[in-house]
Design an enzyme around this catalytic site. Structure first.
Site, PDB file in Angstrom:
ATOM      1  N   ASP A  48       0.746  -1.168   0.015  1.00 63.54           N
ATOM      2  CA  ASP A  48       0.000   0.000   0.017  1.00 63.54           C
ATOM      3  C   ASP A  48       0.711   1.177   0.117  1.00 63.54           C
ATOM      4  O   ASP A  48       2.109   1.193   0.148  1.00 63.54           O
ATOM      5  CB  ASP A  48      -1.031  -0.030   1.178  1.00 63.54           C
ATOM      6  CG  ASP A  48      -2.062  -0.970   1.037  1.00 63.54           C
ATOM      7  OD1 ASP A  48      -2.222  -1.507  -0.060  1.00 63.54           O
ATOM      8  OD2 ASP A  48      -2.597  -1.380   2.155  1.00 63.54           O
ATOM      9  N   TYR A 106       6.538  -9.752   7.566  1.00 67.43           N
ATOM     10  CA  TYR A 106       6.483  -8.260   7.701  1.00 67.43           C
ATOM     11  C   TYR A 106       7.012  -7.641   9.042  1.00 67.43           C
ATOM     12  O   TYR A 106       6.744  -8.340   9.950  1.00 67.43           O
ATOM     13  CB  TYR A 106       4.767  -7.639   7.643  1.00 67.43           C
ATOM     14  CG  TYR A 106       4.435  -7.697   6.140  1.00 67.43           C
ATOM     15  CD1 TYR A 106       4.609  -6.383   5.403  1.00 67.43           C
ATOM     16  CD2 TYR A 106       3.964  -8.656   5.259  1.00 67.43           C
ATOM     17  CE1 TYR A 106       4.014  -6.112   4.142  1.00 67.43           C
ATOM     18  CE2 TYR A 106       3.552  -8.752   4.085  1.00 67.43           C
ATOM     19  CZ  TYR A 106       3.689  -7.390   3.284  1.00 67.43           C
ATOM     20  OH  TYR A 106       3.320  -7.284   2.135  1.00 67.43           O
TER      21      TYR A 106
END
Length: 241
Positions: A48, A106
């Site tokens: 994103d 992540y």
């Protein structure tokens, strides 16, 4: 296959968007400058706007005579300063940067200083609440394994997807005024990592109970996990094949 890293601060995410600066567009232009080809670029995933990547992979077909190991060197002059080509190599025709991926890790970074230096504002989320790290650890243990994460994703009533995912590992590191939270899985839902992190922080600061947190996995529940923390603290840290 090319291994890359990028600073997501000035990008509207990875995927191409009309009239927006994206990682995909910059990579595509750099490869075209070297090969003269309009190559289809396959990426290991989509990030994103504002999300960073310490490790990111793309692959593509080319008839160029540039050696596979030389591609990273040759495309770097055509990449902007916020994208780095780390290495490159040849892969088989059956390789797919996304679907051949075994796991992605992540990392979410939280700055806990009362008055953080402004240079960190695009690279860490700032949270100064007092946190219960035992509760944080309990929440991370609950996330591990196979679950339906429908309440941990960006709500979109127009699409139907499989919301079951397996979290292979989740843990945190505390380093003075830095809190780092890690999640490892084969794949994640849209905004899942940011929402999981936000919900863990709500748990650790006492805004929700452990039972409230567990209820996000109740198939009858309609209460969505929240909040989704800012993308600035999120890094695609490791990709394994």
């Amino acid at each position: 296959m090319v291994k890359l890293a990028f600073d997501g601060r000035d990008f509207k995410g990875y995927q191409y968007q009309i009239d927006q600066r994206t990682v995909e567009e910059e990579i595509k232009k750099a490869i075209m400058a070297v090969t003269g080809e309009d190559n289809r670029i396959i990426a290991c995933g989509r990030t994103d706007a504002g999300v960073h990547a310490k490790t990111f992979y793309v692959n593509f077909l080319t008839a160029s005579k540039v050696s596979p190991r030389g591609f990273a060197f040759h495309i770097q002059p055509y990449l902007p300063d916020d994208i780095l080509a780390l290495s490159s190599k040849e892969v088989g025709l059956d390789f797919h940067a996304r679907f051949s991926c075994k796991s992605k890790t992540y990392k979410y970074v939280i700055n806990q200083e009362k008055n953080p230096h402004p240079i960190y504002r695009s690279y860490m989320e700032n949270i100064t609440y007092k946190l219960d790290y035992n509760k944080l650890g309990e929440g991370l243990e609950i996330l591990k394994g196979d679950h339906d994460f429908r309440l941990f994703m960006k709500e979109d009533k127009d699409i139907e997807i499989n919301t079951h995912r397996r979290i292979d590992d989740s843990y945190f590191n505390k380093k003075e005024n830095r809190l780092e939270i890690f999640f490892k899985a084969e794949s994640f839902l849209h905004n899942q990592v940011r929402i999981m992190t936000g919900s863990l922080i709500e748990l650790a600061r006492g805004k929700i109970s452990l039972d409230d947190f567990k209820a996000y996995f109740d198939p009858e529940s309609k209460t969505r996990a929240n909040p989704a923390l800012s993308p600035v603290g999120l890094y695609l840290w490791e990709v394994e094949y």
